[in-house]
Design a protein around this motif. Structure first.
Motif, PDB file in Angstrom:
ATOM      1  N   LEU A 150    -144.549  90.329 -46.178  1.00  0.00           N
ATOM      2  CA  LEU A 150    -144.121  91.467 -45.361  1.00  0.00           C
ATOM      3  C   LEU A 150    -145.310  92.336 -44.961  1.00  0.00           C
ATOM      4  CD1 LEU A 150    -140.848  92.438 -47.255  1.00  0.00           C
ATOM      5  CD2 LEU A 150    -141.021  91.592 -44.896  1.00  0.00           C
ATOM      6  N   ALA A 151    -146.306  92.449 -45.831  1.00  0.00           N
ATOM      7  CA  ALA A 151    -147.526  93.182 -45.478  1.00  0.00           C
ATOM      8  C   ALA A 151    -148.266  92.458 -44.359  1.00  0.00           C
ATOM      9  CB  ALA A 151    -148.413  93.346 -46.710  1.00  0.00           C
ATOM     10  N   GLU A 152    -148.286  91.132 -44.402  1.00  0.00           N
ATOM     11  CA  GLU A 152    -148.902  90.345 -43.325  1.00  0.00           C
ATOM     12  C   GLU A 152    -148.188  90.594 -42.001  1.00  0.00           C
ATOM     13  OE1 GLU A 152    -148.997  86.226 -44.293  1.00  0.00           O
ATOM     14  OE2 GLU A 152    -150.224  86.485 -46.092  1.00  0.00           O
ATOM     15  N   VAL A 153    -146.869  90.692 -42.051  1.00  0.00           N
ATOM     16  CA  VAL A 153    -146.093  90.954 -40.834  1.00  0.00           C
ATOM     17  C   VAL A 153    -146.492  92.301 -40.238  1.00  0.00           C
ATOM     18  CG1 VAL A 153    -143.777  91.409 -39.935  1.00  0.00           C
ATOM     19  CG2 VAL A 153    -144.138  89.502 -41.501  1.00  0.00           C
ATOM     20  N   ARG A 154    -146.627  93.317 -41.092  1.00  0.00           N
ATOM     21  CA  ARG A 154    -147.031  94.635 -40.585  1.00  0.00           C
ATOM     22  C   ARG A 154    -148.394  94.584 -39.920  1.00  0.00           C
ATOM     23  NH1 ARG A 154    -145.053  99.340 -44.835  1.00  0.00           N
ATOM     24  NH2 ARG A 154    -142.838  98.765 -44.775  1.00  0.00           N
ATOM     25  N   MET A 155    -149.302  93.848 -40.499  1.00  0.00           N
ATOM     26  CA  MET A 155    -150.632  93.740 -39.903  1.00  0.00           C
ATOM     27  C   MET A 155    -150.564  93.012 -38.557  1.00  0.00           C
ATOM     28  SD  MET A 155    -152.496  95.420 -42.017  1.00  0.00           S
ATOM     29  CE  MET A 155    -150.969  96.373 -42.243  1.00  0.00           C
ATOM     30  N   ALA A 156    -149.753  91.962 -38.487  1.00  0.00           N
ATOM     31  CA  ALA A 156    -149.625  91.193 -37.245  1.00  0.00           C
ATOM     32  C   ALA A 156    -148.976  92.028 -36.147  1.00  0.00           C
ATOM     33  CB  ALA A 156    -148.813  89.924 -37.504  1.00  0.00           C
ATOM     34  N   ARG A 157    -148.048  92.904 -36.521  1.00  0.00           N
ATOM     35  CA  ARG A 157    -147.385  93.761 -35.529  1.00  0.00           C
ATOM     36  C   ARG A 157    -148.383  94.643 -34.782  1.00  0.00           C
ATOM     37  NH1 ARG A 157    -143.628  97.240 -38.922  1.00  0.00           N
ATOM     38  NH2 ARG A 157    -143.713  98.494 -37.014  1.00  0.00           N
ATOM     39  N   GLN A 158    -149.475  94.998 -35.437  1.00  0.00           N
ATOM     40  CA  GLN A 158    -150.428  95.934 -34.845  1.00  0.00           C
ATOM     41  C   GLN A 158    -151.152  95.376 -33.620  1.00  0.00           C
ATOM     42  OE1 GLN A 158    -152.941  97.366 -38.049  1.00  0.00           O
ATOM     43  NE2 GLN A 158    -151.188  98.060 -39.259  1.00  0.00           N
ATOM     44  N   ALA A 159    -150.980  94.090 -33.359  1.00  0.00           N
ATOM     45  CA  ALA A 159    -151.609  93.479 -32.180  1.00  0.00           C
ATOM     46  C   ALA A 159    -151.112  94.107 -30.881  1.00  0.00           C
ATOM     47  CB  ALA A 159    -151.359  91.975 -32.168  1.00  0.00           C
ATOM     48  N   VAL A 160    -149.910  94.719 -30.883  1.00  0.00           N
ATOM     49  CA  VAL A 160    -149.400  95.332 -29.649  1.00  0.00           C
ATOM     50  C   VAL A 160    -150.271  96.496 -29.208  1.00  0.00           C
ATOM     51  CG1 VAL A 160    -147.002  94.636 -30.069  1.00  0.00           C
ATOM     52  CG2 VAL A 160    -147.804  96.867 -30.902  1.00  0.00           C
ATOM     53  N   LEU A 161    -151.034  97.062 -30.138  1.00  0.00           N
ATOM     54  CA  LEU A 161    -151.890  98.206 -29.797  1.00  0.00           C
ATOM     55  C   LEU A 161    -153.154  97.795 -29.061  1.00  0.00           C
ATOM     56  CD1 LEU A 161    -151.585 100.127 -33.190  1.00  0.00           C
ATOM     57  CD2 LEU A 161    -150.423 100.672 -31.040  1.00  0.00           C
ATOM     58  N   THR A 162    -153.492  96.523 -29.127  1.00  0.00           N
ATOM     59  CA  THR A 162    -154.708  96.033 -28.460  1.00  0.00           C
ATOM     60  C   THR A 162    -154.409  94.841 -27.551  1.00  0.00           C
ATOM     61  OG1 THR A 162    -155.171  94.653 -30.416  1.00  0.00           O
ATOM     62  CG2 THR A 162    -156.237  96.811 -30.304  1.00  0.00           C
ATOM     63  N   ARG A 163    -153.147  94.650 -27.191  1.00  0.00           N
ATOM     64  CA  ARG A 163    -152.799  93.498 -26.366  1.00  0.00           C
ATOM     65  C   ARG A 163    -153.452  93.610 -24.993  1.00  0.00           C
ATOM     66  NH1 ARG A 163    -146.449  95.293 -25.948  1.00  0.00           N
ATOM     67  NH2 ARG A 163    -146.751  97.020 -24.469  1.00  0.00           N
ATOM     68  N   PRO A 164    -153.796  92.491 -24.384  1.00  0.00           N
ATOM     69  CA  PRO A 164    -154.448  92.505 -23.070  1.00  0.00           C
ATOM     70  C   PRO A 164    -153.534  93.104 -21.995  1.00  0.00           C
ATOM     71  CG  PRO A 164    -154.624  90.352 -24.125  1.00  0.00           C
ATOM     72  CD  PRO A 164    -153.643  91.131 -24.926  1.00  0.00           C
ATOM     73  N   GLY A 165    -154.138  93.659 -20.989  1.00  0.00           N
ATOM     74  CA  GLY A 165    -153.361  94.179 -19.870  1.00  0.00           C
ATOM     75  C   GLY A 165    -152.934  95.602 -20.095  1.00  0.00           C
ATOM     76  N   LYS A 166    -151.824  95.779 -20.795  1.00  0.00           N
ATOM     77  CA  LYS A 166    -151.284  97.119 -21.020  1.00  0.00           C
ATOM     78  C   LYS A 166    -150.862  97.262 -22.474  1.00  0.00           C
ATOM     79  CE  LYS A 166    -148.407 100.611 -18.826  1.00  0.00           C
ATOM     80  NZ  LYS A 166    -147.394 100.896 -17.787  1.00  0.00           N
ATOM     81  N   PRO A 167    -151.755  97.746 -23.323  1.00  0.00           N
ATOM     82  CA  PRO A 167    -151.396  97.925 -24.736  1.00  0.00           C
ATOM     83  C   PRO A 167    -150.302  98.970 -24.903  1.00  0.00           C
ATOM     84  CG  PRO A 167    -153.509  98.951 -24.264  1.00  0.00           C
ATOM     85  CD  PRO A 167    -153.141  98.172 -23.038  1.00  0.00           C
ATOM     86  N   LEU A 168    -149.589  98.858 -25.982  1.00  0.00           N
ATOM     87  CA  LEU A 168    -148.523  99.812 -26.287  1.00  0.00           C
ATOM     88  C   LEU A 168    -149.088 101.223 -26.416  1.00  0.00           C
ATOM     89  CD1 LEU A 168    -145.508 100.254 -27.303  1.00  0.00           C
ATOM     90  CD2 LEU A 168    -146.494 100.128 -29.602  1.00  0.00           C
ATOM     91  N   GLU A 169    -148.407 102.191 -25.805  1.00  0.00           N
ATOM     92  CA  GLU A 169    -148.741 103.602 -25.999  1.00  0.00           C
ATOM     93  C   GLU A 169    -147.978 104.080 -27.231  1.00  0.00           C
ATOM     94  OE1 GLU A 169    -148.035 105.940 -22.534  1.00  0.00           O
ATOM     95  OE2 GLU A 169    -148.970 104.486 -21.192  1.00  0.00           O
TER      96      GLU A 169
END
Length: 287
Positions: A150-169
């Motif tokens: 579950l900790a790995e899942v939380r770390m993987a979720r953070q990719a939305v903050l640096t995703r190409p194009g339009k990162p999550l605000e």
């Protein structure tokens, strides 16, 4: 053997509720809208209630029948139809990720903006060590292996903050009490977590505010929540969490949370003062 009933995922519910709103805005009944497609009304009703699939080309035809002209609406809803049953990276963790949590991760991956008010450091801003400690603390029956996953899942979720194009605000409002948390087994956990918050705040798509211990009263006193916003016409979704699991507030029912967010932001320290407070606390952990 009969087919299994379609699971009404959050993506399908968002698509169905948006199609229903557009149909109502066009002044069309279920019968009249279904007739334009050569369907019976129950089929369209099931689509709007997220218990039946709809193809992308059928979404396009429906939108034209409803008089929709905005190309962004077409793109947003066509993509929802295309991705409604799509499996994401989190399916790898299906043994530990509950369906409600998987739904939220899919929302997070589709979102344009999320505002989270929390009494703990939000998952999108956690270090791996903080994630493991907090998951271990709040779960009642997880094995060490499941906690690590579950900790790995939380770390993987953070990719939305640096995703190409339009990162999550991402706008996080964190109660100051969360920043005083201490972990006896790993004393450096909180220092590293505070440092990560300061580093994250330097990213242009991340805003962090701290709710001071001596704040004025505000709507957030009733509990934490995440307000998830999407591009195009799809409605906001609110996530509420407690020991019983996750609850989703969707459509018009999510509207009051927009005003609540504004009042919570106003009660919190300014962004500048928030970062100064986090810096002060981080320095205190090194003494």
């Amino acid at each position: 053997m009969p087919n299994s009933p379609l699971v009404p995922t959050v993506r399908r519910r968002r698509l169905g509720s948006t199609l229903r709103k557009l149909r109502n805005d066009a002044g069309m009944t279920l019968d009249s809208a279904a007739e334009t497609m050569g369907w019976k009304a129950p089929k369209l009703s099931k689509i709007e209630n997220a218990t039946q699939q709809i193809r992308t080309v059928e979404v396009t035809t429906l939108l034209k029948a409803y008089g929709v002209a905005d190309p962004e609406v077409f793109t947003a809803l066509e993509n929802l139809a295309k991705d409604a049953g799509k499996k994401g990276w989190w399916q790898t963790y299906s043994g530990v990720v509950a369906l409600a949590y998987a739904d939220y991760i899919s929302l997070e991956s589709d979102a344009e903006q999320i505002c989270e008010w929390s009494y703990v450091v939000p998952g999108l801003l956690q270090t791996a060590a903080y994630a493991r400690e907090t998951i271990s603390g709040i779960t009642l029956s997880r094995t060490p292996e499941e906690i690590a996953a579950l900790a790995e899942v939380r770390m993987a979720r953070q990719a939305v903050l640096t995703r190409p194009g339009k990162p999550l605000e991402f706008w996080a409002i964190i109660h100051e009490a969360a920043l005083h948390q201490r972990f006896a087994v790993r004393p450096t956990t909180m220092r590293d977590q505070l440092r990560k918050l300061l580093d994250a705040a330097e990213m242009p798509n991340i805003t962090i505010q701290v709710m001071p211990l001596r704040s004025t009263a505000h709507p957030g006193l009733q509990g934490g929540f995440s307000l998830v916003c999407f591009p195009g016409p799809t409605p906001d979704v609110v996530l509420l969490e407690n020991v019983n699991g996750a609850t989703y507030i969707e459509g018009d029912d999510a509207s009051p949370f927009v005003g609540a967010v504004e009042r919570i932001r106003a009660a919190a320290l300014s962004v500048e003062d928030s970062l100064a407070r986090i810096t002060e606390l981080e320095e205190g952990t090194r003494k």
